[in-house]
Design a protein around this motif. Sequence first.
Motif, PDB file in Angstrom:
ATOM      1  N   ASP A 288       0.810  -1.217   0.000  1.00 48.47           N
ATOM      2  CA  ASP A 288       0.000   0.000   0.000  1.00 48.47           C
ATOM      3  C   ASP A 288       0.843   1.267   0.000  1.00 48.47           C
ATOM      4  N   HIS A 289       2.147   1.145   0.231  1.00 50.60           N
ATOM      5  CA  HIS A 289       3.048   2.302   0.244  1.00 50.60           C
ATOM      6  C   HIS A 289       4.162   2.130  -0.794  1.00 50.60           C
ATOM      7  N   ALA A 290       3.876   1.323  -1.812  1.00 50.25           N
ATOM      8  CA  ALA A 290       4.906   1.034  -2.809  1.00 50.25           C
ATOM      9  C   ALA A 290       5.392   2.300  -3.497  1.00 50.25           C
ATOM     10  N   GLY A 291       4.484   3.204  -3.810  1.00 48.77           N
ATOM     11  CA  GLY A 291       4.885   4.434  -4.481  1.00 48.77           C
ATOM     12  C   GLY A 291       5.796   5.277  -3.628  1.00 48.77           C
ATOM     13  N   ALA A 292       5.491   5.391  -2.341  1.00 51.01           N
ATOM     14  CA  ALA A 292       6.329   6.181  -1.440  1.00 51.01           C
ATOM     15  C   ALA A 292       7.711   5.560  -1.285  1.00 51.01           C
ATOM     16  N   LEU A 293       7.770   4.242  -1.243  1.00 55.43           N
ATOM     17  CA  LEU A 293       9.063   3.568  -1.130  1.00 55.43           C
ATOM     18  C   LEU A 293       9.905   3.801  -2.383  1.00 55.43           C
ATOM     19  N   GLU A 294       9.235   3.762  -3.536  1.00 51.71           N
ATOM     20  CA  GLU A 294       9.959   4.015  -4.783  1.00 51.71           C
ATOM     21  C   GLU A 294      10.436   5.467  -4.847  1.00 51.71           C
ATOM     22  N   ASP A 295       9.585   6.394  -4.412  1.00 54.02           N
ATOM     23  CA  ASP A 295       9.965   7.802  -4.421  1.00 54.02           C
ATOM     24  C   ASP A 295      11.148   8.067  -3.481  1.00 54.02           C
ATOM     25  N   ALA A 296      11.273   7.249  -2.447  1.00 58.79           N
ATOM     26  CA  ALA A 296      12.388   7.401  -1.508  1.00 58.79           C
ATOM     27  C   ALA A 296      13.684   6.815  -2.064  1.00 58.79           C
ATOM     28  N   GLY A 297      13.618   6.281  -3.292  1.00 58.12           N
ATOM     29  CA  GLY A 297      14.816   5.732  -3.924  1.00 58.12           C
ATOM     30  C   GLY A 297      15.149   4.323  -3.508  1.00 58.12           C
ATOM     31  N   LEU A 298      14.175   3.602  -2.960  1.00 60.00           N
ATOM     32  CA  LEU A 298      14.419   2.251  -2.470  1.00 60.00           C
ATOM     33  C   LEU A 298      13.855   1.210  -3.421  1.00 60.00           C
ATOM     34  N   GLU A 299      14.684   0.234  -3.788  1.00 60.23           N
ATOM     35  CA  GLU A 299      14.197  -0.947  -4.501  1.00 60.23           C
ATOM     36  C   GLU A 299      13.914  -2.021  -3.446  1.00 60.23           C
ATOM     37  N   VAL A 300      12.659  -2.475  -3.391  1.00 63.16           N
ATOM     38  CA  VAL A 300      12.289  -3.508  -2.431  1.00 63.16           C
ATOM     39  C   VAL A 300      12.567  -4.876  -3.050  1.00 63.16           C
ATOM     40  N   VAL A 301      13.359  -5.706  -2.351  1.00 65.69           N
ATOM     41  CA  VAL A 301      13.724  -7.040  -2.831  1.00 65.69           C
ATOM     42  C   VAL A 301      13.257  -8.053  -1.790  1.00 65.69           C
ATOM     43  N   LEU A 302      12.412  -8.986  -2.231  1.00 69.48           N
ATOM     44  CA  LEU A 302      11.866  -9.995  -1.335  1.00 69.48           C
ATOM     45  C   LEU A 302      12.614 -11.312  -1.527  1.00 69.48           C
ATOM     46  N   VAL A 303      13.235 -11.796  -0.445  1.00 65.90           N
ATOM     47  CA  VAL A 303      13.999 -13.045  -0.469  1.00 65.90           C
ATOM     48  C   VAL A 303      13.156 -14.100   0.232  1.00 65.90           C
ATOM     49  N   ASN A 304      12.612 -15.036  -0.539  1.00 65.81           N
ATOM     50  CA  ASN A 304      11.686 -16.011   0.025  1.00 65.81           C
ATOM     51  C   ASN A 304      12.432 -17.176   0.671  1.00 65.81           C
ATOM     52  N   ALA A 305      11.965 -17.561   1.865  1.00 66.33           N
ATOM     53  CA  ALA A 305      12.602 -18.634   2.637  1.00 66.33           C
ATOM     54  C   ALA A 305      11.634 -19.779   2.882  1.00 66.33           C
ATOM     55  N   ASP A 306      10.724 -20.041   1.985  1.00 66.96           N
ATOM     56  CA  ASP A 306       9.760 -21.119   2.187  1.00 66.96           C
ATOM     57  C   ASP A 306      10.433 -22.467   2.386  1.00 66.96           C
ATOM     58  N   THR A 307      11.574 -22.680   1.756  1.00 70.24           N
ATOM     59  CA  THR A 307      12.253 -23.982   1.859  1.00 70.24           C
ATOM     60  C   THR A 307      12.787 -24.235   3.258  1.00 70.24           C
ATOM     61  N   LEU A 308      12.845 -23.192   4.107  1.00 68.12           N
ATOM     62  CA  LEU A 308      13.334 -23.371   5.472  1.00 68.12           C
ATOM     63  C   LEU A 308      12.226 -23.737   6.439  1.00 68.12           C
ATOM     64  N   GLY A 309      11.003 -23.828   5.960  1.00 68.07           N
ATOM     65  CA  GLY A 309       9.867 -24.120   6.828  1.00 68.07           C
ATOM     66  C   GLY A 309       9.913 -25.513   7.390  1.00 68.07           C
ATOM     67  N   PRO A 310       9.044 -25.814   8.336  1.00 71.44           N
ATOM     68  CA  PRO A 310       9.043 -27.129   9.002  1.00 71.44           C
ATOM     69  C   PRO A 310       8.792 -28.279   8.046  1.00 71.44           C
ATOM     70  N   SER A 311       8.086 -28.017   6.945  1.00 68.27           N
ATOM     71  CA  SER A 311       7.813 -29.102   5.994  1.00 68.27           C
ATOM     72  C   SER A 311       8.461 -28.853   4.642  1.00 68.27           C
ATOM     73  N   GLY A 312       9.426 -27.935   4.606  1.00 63.77           N
ATOM     74  CA  GLY A 312      10.065 -27.623   3.342  1.00 63.77           C
ATOM     75  C   GLY A 312       9.109 -26.904   2.423  1.00 63.77           C
ATOM     76  N   GLY A 313       9.317 -27.005   1.141  1.00 65.33           N
ATOM     77  CA  GLY A 313       8.424 -26.365   0.195  1.00 65.33           C
ATOM     78  C   GLY A 313       9.140 -25.995  -1.075  1.00 65.33           C
ATOM     79  N   SER A 314       8.362 -25.874  -2.144  1.00 62.58           N
ATOM     80  CA  SER A 314       8.944 -25.568  -3.457  1.00 62.58           C
ATOM     81  C   SER A 314       8.921 -24.090  -3.759  1.00 62.58           C
ATOM     82  N   GLY A 315       8.236 -23.294  -2.953  1.00 64.78           N
ATOM     83  CA  GLY A 315       8.098 -21.872  -3.239  1.00 64.78           C
ATOM     84  C   GLY A 315       6.837 -21.543  -3.999  1.00 64.78           C
ATOM     85  N   GLU A 316       6.030 -22.568  -4.335  1.00 64.80           N
ATOM     86  CA  GLU A 316       4.814 -22.315  -5.095  1.00 64.80           C
ATOM     87  C   GLU A 316       3.816 -21.498  -4.282  1.00 64.80           C
ATOM     88  N   SER A 317       3.743 -21.758  -2.971  1.00 65.03           N
ATOM     89  CA  SER A 317       2.827 -20.986  -2.118  1.00 65.03           C
ATOM     90  C   SER A 317       3.203 -19.511  -2.125  1.00 65.03           C
TER      91      SER A 317
END
Length: 694
Positions: A288-317
């Motif tokens: 909901d604040h993506a525009g403000a974050l971009e205006d602040a000069g920030l690139e948001v990078v999401l590093v997914n860790a689903d594979t570290l969960g208790p049952s693993g995972g492929s990242g599809e979720s």
Amino acid sequence: MSQSPLTLEAASREELTTYEDGWDQLFQRIRHGESLSGRERNCVFINEAGRGAGGVTFADVSHLSGLDFPDDGRGIALTDWDRDGDLDLWLSNRTSPAVRFMRNDHAPGSFRQVVLEGTRCNRDAIGARVEMVPGSGSPAGARRATHRTLRAGDGYLSQSSKTLHFGAAGEAGGTIRVRWPGQDAPEDFPLPDGMTSGRVKLVQGTGKARRLDVPAAPLPEAAPVPGDAAEEDLLRRIVVVGRPLFPPVHITVEGEKTPVLTPGKAALVNVWASWCRPCVTELTEWRDHAGALEDAGLEVVLVNADTLGPSGGSGESARRFLAAEQIPFRAGAADREAIEFIHEVLGQVTPSYRRPPVIPFSCLVDRHGQVAVIYRGPVTAAQVLADAALVDMDPVAVRSRVAPVTGRWLNPPIPPKSIAVAGELLSNGHPARARTYIEHIFNAPRGEGPYALSETQRGDAAFALASFMLEESRFEEAVRYSRSAVKFTPDDPRAHTNLGVALLSLGDASGAIRHLSDALDLQADLTVALLNRGQAHLRTNDGKAALRDFERVLELQPGNDQLRAQTALLWFQGGVDERAIRHLRYLVKKQPDSLQITGVLSWILATSPDPAVRRGEEARQLALRWVRGTGSRDHQALNGLAAAQAETGDFPGAVQNMTRAIELLGAAGDPQVLQTYRERLALYEAGRPFHRTK
């Protein structure tokens, strides 16, 4: 914790290594947030002045006093800081908080404070013993004299006020008796008439107590710490002044691996998982604040860790969630190694962060790729936007802005500490990560501004990479990195030393001598440079220069037995027997079971061409030890014993042992050695000892 060796001379290299490793392990524990004192609380005792059953006893009032902090305490000073008639305390600690001021806010009773001035002793009257003698009209309980001694220091790293403080029982009158330093008889100072409390000054030789009117100096109330100062909240957001580089990890985006960071762009990096409810809430709020974050000069990078969960995972979720919620940020999956690498680097920023990883965690990274702010747990977009202003702010301004209290700084802000982080990775048992991180430092773009990597940082990285290459015997690459280290940090003797060692390993002894000499011009006692230059001199057949370097190393490292043995042999080969004997006697005393050293010393003492050096009986005793140690089955030992016996005049014994040596060598032995033995046997049969020629 290993015990320190009593002397360097008595310590072997193994003992010194064990001792140094013990210190390294201790420092590792401290760097990981553990306490040198085990967080044992301060203790406070009150003297009950004989009220106990056994005479003078002390009561433990640690908790009641409010001073039982779990600090790593070092010093304590007592002084009436606010001049209200009671004693306040200053406490110093090895770690934070460096200083505590404990103001005594109890209503002061009667007191007397004494300031001394010496005229015939030292001016401050250090060492004076002051006794407060109550007057005849004092209450019965106050008639016991009390005394203080004025000291320059009264504890570890401590000195209290030179104004002596006495409690009083409200009585008037009395006498102050002073034994001045160097003066046998005491000097009495009657208190001013009617004085029950206050401060007086006593000048040696005057016998008069002069009253001092010292106004109280009330202190302002302490400023409250802005915001919520609870420990957990403070640890959720960490503003980094000495910024380390974000590690060179990758995420997988649509089957392709790509670096987490975009060169030259500031970023908000977030580690999250689709099964983590706080993560989901956080990302939808950021959306909901993506525009403000971009205006602040920030690139948001999401590093997914689903594979570290208790049952693993492929990242599809994770992919389904990002699509369904229309999360507009660059996102990809990371493996366990990448996420642990990120967390370990962030953990070197402060011991408080070295806790098990939590998800989510995030960090603001500046355009140089350096970590500026760390968030442990979810963070709002509003907080990130507020912190975005810190990314390019001057380090001095950042430090002043984020400090919980105002004050005067003694030192400039810590510079970027990436190379120190690499050292921590190595110490933590992750050499592969350390090497990858150092290569990242070395290859990082130059950049500009206060947060750009300095030439020194690059030089340190090049030095570290050269050291890795030397350990792996990759000498050409070691030369290349070492030349870069010398270029970036020409005044660093370690860089010149590594280059010299690498060149020597490639057979370039002359080049090695040149760079090792440069290192020694910068640091004359650098033993590794001296040792390798000595070896290089040997390669160029300059034995005298080699011996000069080796002797200097032995002055600095007297416990280096291997080098001492080599040095002794070089002196022996050069015909300087007395120098060789000095080193060999040292080694025989330290290593009495070393047959090789015993044998060489015996041979030199028996056969030296210099009669002032020869010691026949000492040589015979050493040779007997040599022969017994080999079970009388070594022809060299028997040859040495024969030479020693001949030197003492025991020619029959010399003939017997020389004959036995020839028998052991046998006809199949080296013909030249056999001929030499026969010539010596002939000498002994003729009643003449064998002496080497100069």
